[in-house]
Design a protein around this motif. Structure first.
Motif, PDB file in Angstrom:
ATOM      1  N   THR A  25     -35.440 -17.114  55.901  1.00  0.00           N
ATOM      2  CA  THR A  25     -35.298 -15.865  56.645  1.00  0.00           C
ATOM      3  C   THR A  25     -35.623 -14.688  55.724  1.00  0.00           C
ATOM      4  O   THR A  25     -35.674 -14.822  54.494  1.00  0.00           O
ATOM      5  N   GLN A  26     -35.815 -13.508  56.336  1.00  0.00           N
ATOM      6  CA  GLN A  26     -36.060 -12.296  55.554  1.00  0.00           C
ATOM      7  C   GLN A  26     -34.848 -11.934  54.706  1.00  0.00           C
ATOM      8  O   GLN A  26     -35.008 -11.434  53.578  1.00  0.00           O
ATOM      9  N   GLN A  27     -33.654 -12.181  55.227  1.00  0.00           N
ATOM     10  CA  GLN A  27     -32.454 -11.877  54.456  1.00  0.00           C
ATOM     11  C   GLN A  27     -32.397 -12.714  53.181  1.00  0.00           C
ATOM     12  O   GLN A  27     -32.067 -12.195  52.099  1.00  0.00           O
ATOM     13  N   GLN A  28     -32.739 -13.985  53.288  1.00  0.00           N
ATOM     14  CA  GLN A  28     -32.759 -14.844  52.112  1.00  0.00           C
ATOM     15  C   GLN A  28     -33.837 -14.389  51.123  1.00  0.00           C
ATOM     16  O   GLN A  28     -33.612 -14.390  49.903  1.00  0.00           O
TER      17      GLN A  28
END
Length: 378
Positions: free
Chosen positions: A290-293
């Motif tokens: 994900t983008q958060q990761q």
């Protein structure tokens, strides 16, 4: 035209159009580095001036007032207020109203007239080591100069002459004669901003495509994974080179950073550096879902990379075991090359080790990232 070149051009055009449509990414790649360079270039300043100072004059004599005025005549110390005694001065330091307190004892003038040593106590707030060290040095240098003046006056009164010192120090500051903080810091800020722009943007961009399904759509096309990877990083390489050119112009015109060396060498090393940072961003993207990761992974790499690069603090001040970790940091090599070329006019013969290590790091991380990318995109 060769089919691989056709595929490569198609990927590059697609990446450029996608970047141009996303105004946030476009601003992050172009406007944000210049704004941050302006802000950080002015904000990061180790020049110590106008340190708030309190004076405790328990002698209240002509000599004590003259010495206090002489100490406060420059731009290092500024009189904030006068205190009654040492305890009141310490309270000012505790409250943060003053950083230095000068205490003149009751017998200051009497000791001077007797030809004895007259001691001035300097209370310094050590919570800010840079400011306290500079202030203490200013007080010590003033005391030494005034001591020489008094000895000379006493010798003249006796009809004698002071002997010349056997050794005289004649300092000469090279490469940065004015000791400007900006000249030292701006090349490091350039490396730091380029790291942020390339690594984080690359990692989050690829993670965003994986989340939206765009990457899966590209996987079912005849595009080869290698062509897809090279095509994706090419626009970021060009943007990185353009950002460095703009940063050099701003650094020269606004902050007075000299350009004593070869700009071609700067461009070549910048290319190696951008390939290294993009390789790190690509590797982070292949390890993220994900983008958060991807953002967290980029941040976890950015913070130690900046702290262990010598951008703000010299590496020689770090513990020996920690200095060894800096050999795995591409930011260190790029900062050393920038400062060497821009400030000292160094050439490839002087910086070949940094260039070689930077190229080795870039080739290694790109190889690992490419293998991961082939597995995820294959």
């Amino acid at each position: 035209m060769h089919p691989l070149l056709v595929q490569y051009r198609a990927v590059v055009v697609k990446e450029v159009r996608q970047t141009m449509r996303d105004k946030r990414v476009l601003a992050l790649l172009t406007a944000a580095p210049l704004v941050q360079l302006f802000v950080l270039g002015f904000a990061v300043n180790f020049d110590v001036r106008h340190v708030p100072t309190a004076v405790v004059d328990r002698d209240r004599s002509e000599e004590s007032r003259a010495h206090a005025q002489s100490l406060l005549a420059g731009d290092t110390l500024d009189l904030k207020m006068e205190a009654r005694d040492e305890r009141a001065a310490e309270q000012l330091l505790e409250q943060g109203d003053a950083s230095v307190a000068l205490v003149f004892p009751p017998d200051f003038q009497k000791n001077l007239l007797r030809g004895e040593s007259a001691r001035v106590q300097a209370l310094v707030d050590g919570s800010d080591p840079v400011r306290s060290a500079t202030a203490a040095d200013a007080v010590a240098r003033h005391a030494a100069a005034r001591a020489v003046e008094h000895l000379s006056a006493q010798a003249q009164a006796r009809g004698e002459a002071l002997p010349r010192p056997a050794v005289e120090l004649a300092p000469r500051v090279l490469y940065n004669p004015t000791l400007s903080t900006a000249v030292y810091v701006v090349p490091g800020i350039m490396a730091m901003l380029l790291l942020i722009v390339t690594t984080v943007t690359m990692a989050m961009g690829l993670a965003r495509e994986r989340e939206s399904g765009t990457l899966e759509q590209l996987q079912v096309t005849p595009l080869r994974p290698g062509v897809l990877m090279v095509g994706k990083v090419t626009p970021f390489i060009l943007v990185g080179l353009a950002d460095v050119g703009l940063a050099l112009a701003v650094g020269t015109w606004v902050f007075g950073v000299p350009l004593r060396g070869s700009l071609w060498l700067v461009a070549g090393v910048t290319l190696l550096y951008v390939m290294s940072t993009l390789g790190v961003g690509l590797l982070i993207a292949t390890l993220s879902r994900t983008q958060q990761q991807a953002f967290v992974g980029g941040f976890l790499f950015l913070l130690p990379a900046v702290l262990l690069s010598g951008v703000l603090t010299p590496l020689r001040g770090m513990p020996g075991w920690l200095v060894w970790l800096t050999w795995l940091n591409p930011v260190r090599y790029y900062v050393e090359v920038l400062r060497g070329v821009l400030l000292k006019g160094a050439g490839l013969g002087d910086l070949w080790l940094q260039v070689l290590l930077l190229a080795t790091f870039g080739a290694t991380v790109l190889a690992v990232a490419a293998r991961r990318f082939h597995k995820t995109a294959g």
